[in-house]
Design a protein around this motif. Sequence first.
Motif, PDB file in Angstrom:
ATOM      1  N   ASP A  66       0.830  -1.204   0.000  1.00  0.00           N
ATOM      2  CA  ASP A  66       0.000   0.000   0.000  1.00  0.00           C
ATOM      3  C   ASP A  66       0.867   1.258   0.000  1.00  0.00           C
ATOM      4  O   ASP A  66       0.562   2.234  -0.692  1.00  0.00           O
ATOM      5  CB  ASP A  66      -0.920   0.001   1.222  1.00  0.00           C
ATOM      6  N   LEU A  67       1.948   1.239   0.795  1.00  0.00           N
ATOM      7  CA  LEU A  67       2.823   2.410   0.839  1.00  0.00           C
ATOM      8  C   LEU A  67       3.513   2.626  -0.504  1.00  0.00           C
ATOM      9  O   LEU A  67       3.577   3.746  -1.012  1.00  0.00           O
ATOM     10  CB  LEU A  67       3.870   2.255   1.940  1.00  0.00           C
ATOM     11  N   VAL A  68       4.035   1.542  -1.088  1.00  0.00           N
ATOM     12  CA  VAL A  68       4.721   1.658  -2.378  1.00  0.00           C
ATOM     13  C   VAL A  68       3.760   2.171  -3.448  1.00  0.00           C
ATOM     14  O   VAL A  68       4.120   3.019  -4.275  1.00  0.00           O
ATOM     15  CB  VAL A  68       5.329   0.296  -2.781  1.00  0.00           C
ATOM     16  N   ALA A  69       2.519   1.674  -3.429  1.00  0.00           N
ATOM     17  CA  ALA A  69       1.527   2.148  -4.402  1.00  0.00           C
ATOM     18  C   ALA A  69       1.229   3.629  -4.190  1.00  0.00           C
ATOM     19  O   ALA A  69       1.080   4.387  -5.158  1.00  0.00           O
ATOM     20  CB  ALA A  69       0.244   1.319  -4.279  1.00  0.00           C
ATOM     21  N   ASP A  70       1.164   4.041  -2.926  1.00  0.00           N
ATOM     22  CA  ASP A  70       0.908   5.453  -2.629  1.00  0.00           C
ATOM     23  C   ASP A  70       2.063   6.327  -3.118  1.00  0.00           C
ATOM     24  O   ASP A  70       1.848   7.395  -3.690  1.00  0.00           O
ATOM     25  CB  ASP A  70       0.704   5.635  -1.124  1.00  0.00           C
ATOM     26  N   ILE A  71       3.298   5.866  -2.896  1.00  0.00           N
ATOM     27  CA  ILE A  71       4.466   6.625  -3.363  1.00  0.00           C
ATOM     28  C   ILE A  71       4.448   6.733  -4.887  1.00  0.00           C
ATOM     29  O   ILE A  71       4.711   7.808  -5.456  1.00  0.00           O
ATOM     30  CB  ILE A  71       5.766   5.958  -2.885  1.00  0.00           C
ATOM     31  N   ALA A  72       4.129   5.634  -5.569  1.00  0.00           N
ATOM     32  CA  ALA A  72       4.099   5.656  -7.035  1.00  0.00           C
ATOM     33  C   ALA A  72       3.046   6.630  -7.547  1.00  0.00           C
ATOM     34  O   ALA A  72       3.287   7.372  -8.507  1.00  0.00           O
ATOM     35  CB  ALA A  72       3.835   4.249  -7.578  1.00  0.00           C
ATOM     36  N   ARG A  73       1.870   6.641  -6.902  1.00  0.00           N
ATOM     37  CA  ARG A  73       0.811   7.567  -7.333  1.00  0.00           C
ATOM     38  C   ARG A  73       1.239   9.022  -7.110  1.00  0.00           C
ATOM     39  O   ARG A  73       1.044   9.883  -7.966  1.00  0.00           O
ATOM     40  CB  ARG A  73      -0.482   7.285  -6.552  1.00  0.00           C
ATOM     41  N   ARG A  74       1.818   9.281  -5.933  1.00  0.00           N
ATOM     42  CA  ARG A  74       2.251  10.645  -5.640  1.00  0.00           C
ATOM     43  C   ARG A  74       3.381  11.079  -6.577  1.00  0.00           C
ATOM     44  O   ARG A  74       3.440  12.228  -7.015  1.00  0.00           O
ATOM     45  CB  ARG A  74       2.703  10.744  -4.186  1.00  0.00           C
ATOM     46  N   ALA A  75       4.291  10.159  -6.872  1.00  0.00           N
ATOM     47  CA  ALA A  75       5.406  10.484  -7.766  1.00  0.00           C
ATOM     48  C   ALA A  75       4.894  10.793  -9.170  1.00  0.00           C
ATOM     49  O   ALA A  75       5.368  11.724  -9.824  1.00  0.00           O
ATOM     50  CB  ALA A  75       6.405   9.332  -7.804  1.00  0.00           C
ATOM     51  N   HIS A  76       3.925  10.022  -9.625  1.00  0.00           N
ATOM     52  CA  HIS A  76       3.345  10.314 -10.945  1.00  0.00           C
ATOM     53  C   HIS A  76       2.683  11.686 -10.952  1.00  0.00           C
ATOM     54  O   HIS A  76       2.834  12.462 -11.903  1.00  0.00           O
ATOM     55  CB  HIS A  76       2.313   9.251 -11.328  1.00  0.00           C
ATOM     56  N   GLY A  77       1.967  12.011  -9.876  1.00  0.00           N
ATOM     57  CA  GLY A  77       1.323  13.311  -9.794  1.00  0.00           C
ATOM     58  C   GLY A  77       2.309  14.458  -9.779  1.00  0.00           C
ATOM     59  O   GLY A  77       2.060  15.517 -10.364  1.00  0.00           O
ATOM     60  N   ALA A  78       3.466  14.244  -9.125  1.00  0.00           N
ATOM     61  CA  ALA A  78       4.461  15.311  -9.016  1.00  0.00           C
ATOM     62  C   ALA A  78       5.320  15.429 -10.277  1.00  0.00           C
ATOM     63  O   ALA A  78       5.673  16.537 -10.691  1.00  0.00           O
ATOM     64  CB  ALA A  78       5.356  15.077  -7.801  1.00  0.00           C
ATOM     65  N   LEU A  79       5.666  14.294 -10.887  1.00  0.00           N
ATOM     66  CA  LEU A  79       6.608  14.294 -12.014  1.00  0.00           C
ATOM     67  C   LEU A  79       5.919  14.309 -13.372  1.00  0.00           C
ATOM     68  O   LEU A  79       6.565  14.599 -14.389  1.00  0.00           O
ATOM     69  CB  LEU A  79       7.527  13.068 -11.923  1.00  0.00           C
ATOM     70  N   ARG A  80       4.648  13.940 -13.404  1.00  0.00           N
ATOM     71  CA  ARG A  80       3.889  13.893 -14.647  1.00  0.00           C
ATOM     72  C   ARG A  80       4.469  12.893 -15.642  1.00  0.00           C
ATOM     73  O   ARG A  80       4.455  13.119 -16.862  1.00  0.00           O
ATOM     74  CB  ARG A  80       3.794  15.286 -15.302  1.00  0.00           C
ATOM     75  N   VAL A  81       5.010  11.800 -15.139  1.00  0.00           N
ATOM     76  CA  VAL A  81       5.496  10.709 -15.984  1.00  0.00           C
ATOM     77  C   VAL A  81       5.018   9.403 -15.358  1.00  0.00           C
ATOM     78  O   VAL A  81       4.784   9.334 -14.145  1.00  0.00           O
ATOM     79  CB  VAL A  81       7.038  10.700 -16.098  1.00  0.00           C
ATOM     80  N   PRO A  82       4.843   8.336 -16.169  1.00  0.00           N
ATOM     81  CA  PRO A  82       4.455   7.046 -15.594  1.00  0.00           C
ATOM     82  C   PRO A  82       5.552   6.531 -14.655  1.00  0.00           C
ATOM     83  O   PRO A  82       6.741   6.660 -14.944  1.00  0.00           O
ATOM     84  CB  PRO A  82       4.305   6.137 -16.817  1.00  0.00           C
ATOM     85  N   VAL A  83       5.136   5.959 -13.546  1.00  0.00           N
ATOM     86  CA  VAL A  83       6.070   5.418 -12.557  1.00  0.00           C
ATOM     87  C   VAL A  83       5.697   3.961 -12.271  1.00  0.00           C
ATOM     88  O   VAL A  83       4.524   3.653 -12.045  1.00  0.00           O
ATOM     89  CB  VAL A  83       6.040   6.237 -11.251  1.00  0.00           C
ATOM     90  N   GLN A  84       6.683   3.087 -12.299  1.00  0.00           N
ATOM     91  CA  GLN A  84       6.468   1.675 -11.998  1.00  0.00           C
ATOM     92  C   GLN A  84       7.256   1.301 -10.752  1.00  0.00           C
ATOM     93  O   GLN A  84       8.317   1.875 -10.470  1.00  0.00           O
ATOM     94  CB  GLN A  84       6.914   0.807 -13.176  1.00  0.00           C
ATOM     95  N   ALA A  85       6.735   0.323 -10.013  1.00  0.00           N
ATOM     96  CA  ALA A  85       7.409  -0.117  -8.795  1.00  0.00           C
ATOM     97  C   ALA A  85       7.254  -1.622  -8.644  1.00  0.00           C
ATOM     98  O   ALA A  85       6.164  -2.167  -8.838  1.00  0.00           O
ATOM     99  CB  ALA A  85       6.847   0.596  -7.567  1.00  0.00           C
ATOM    100  N   GLY A  86       8.350  -2.280  -8.316  1.00  0.00           N
ATOM    101  CA  GLY A  86       8.343  -3.718  -8.071  1.00  0.00           C
ATOM    102  C   GLY A  86       8.798  -4.007  -6.655  1.00  0.00           C
ATOM    103  O   GLY A  86       9.703  -3.356  -6.140  1.00  0.00           O
TER     104      GLY A  86
END
Length: 535
Positions: A370-390
């Motif tokens: 859940d935390l990693v998904a939250d970070i990925a969503r926030r990073a996409h919102g801030a950077l305006r690029v797709p972000v992937q996390a494994g």
Amino acid sequence: MLDPEVPDLGQVLEVLGSSLLRPLSVLPERPVPVSGVLIFERRAPLPPVRDAILLAVGVGTAEAQAMELLASAAEAGYACLVVKSFGEPVTELVEAARRSGVVLLAADEAVAWHHLDAMISSALASPVRFAQAGGAPAVGDLFALANAIAGMAGGATVIEDPHRRILAYSTLPGQAIDEGRRQGILGLQVPDGPEYDEQYRALARAARTCRFPAVGGGLPRLGVAVRAGGELLGSIWVVDTEDCLDSAAEQTLADVVDTVSLHLLAARTAVDAVRRRRADLLRRLLADPSGAATVAPQLGLDPNLPVMVAAFAVASRDADDVLAAHAATRLADLVSLHCEAHYGRHGCALIDGTVYALLPSGPSPNAHRDLVADIARRAHGALRVPVQAGIGALVQGLHAIASSRADADLVLRALTDRPGDPEPSQVATIDEVWGSATLSALARILAAHEAPPRRLGPAVRAHDLEHGTIYAPTILAYLDANSDIAAASQRLSVHPNTVRYRLLRAQEIFGFDLSDPDERLVLWLRLRLGDQLGW
């Protein structure tokens, strides 16, 4: 005698401290006035600014250009030249500085030039010099500074960063606070709410001290934005207990904002240095887990602590994209920030475009996801690029961290290999994508070996390309359908006899045997992974 309104180099160095700037040449006994600070531009002429500090950005101390720049600075009347040596010899440059009369200073190599520029600019502000001379708190002591402001302004004070995190708060007795302030201090974070959002937007737009009404039954406040140049560093807030703080309190905030700017820059520089050190330690640990017993204590971890590794990456189709590289650096900052808030400063590291983070064993694996998904969503919102996390598997101790990292890398590769454009934010654990992750691993193995020698997959694809046939998709559809002719014909929208004919002709042309399970498996893998392998 030196004009008291013009700062002296000795005062500036005293304010900044020797950890940021240290003299390489002997300081003259006479006062050295300083009029400002400039950044050297390689392709622009050096402006003649008398008594200024010149930052030699991108100029090595052993380069001939350093000597040329020193001579030009002396001729133009500069007071001193700031360099970064990075272990290069400075003897000749120091001697040249002595002869020219320009003071040569060495900057901390870990401090970014634009941060140093902002800190010197803040130190040159008269309120900062006078506050420092009057016994103000040492640079970096934000809690003492908050108490000093509270005493001068007459109300409980907090100092925040741009993300509304409370960095310091005053503790003077007798100064009232409201429930919003109390909750903010307990969580070191300003509570969310539309009223707060509007106040922060107004404060960011203003260039002066602002008055704000009470929110949610609380107390009114004075607020001022803290900036270094055009960069917002944070804000100062003072509680107005009985709505009685006058213009003197407003002026107090206006007077101390440059001092707070210097403190925030110094604090951020210190945090950045610690973060870089921890990133280096994590890189060492990921490269050589056998050193876990040595590295773990420096990261504040038990070497036997169960951990998992999360890997974050910008989903760019172009590995050489400069914008993607810049986004990866910003992604590393965002991941570090969020992981530190939840797990402590165990370290995040940017390695070849991928950001790795340690996730210590928590209440449940789902909490990590859940935390990693939250970070990925926030990073996409801030950077305006797709972000992937494994997310790799949980391992029992740091000595096994390489296994979890390999899992996380496989997950990222599996997400990247999915057809179509990447989603805004994609997150998966190794357990969720074990099938496609395994295929990605096999693709790397096949790419490194030429077995079988005939390279059946590439040969079939090459024949189709040259002769306009469609043997490869027919064979793949047949194998995907578990050797069911009827199902394969439906996938291809052709008659079953057409599928049978194509399969027979393919076996004749390429010499494989579809009745052999081993050949079927290898052929399916090579056709299935052909796009990933570039076949």
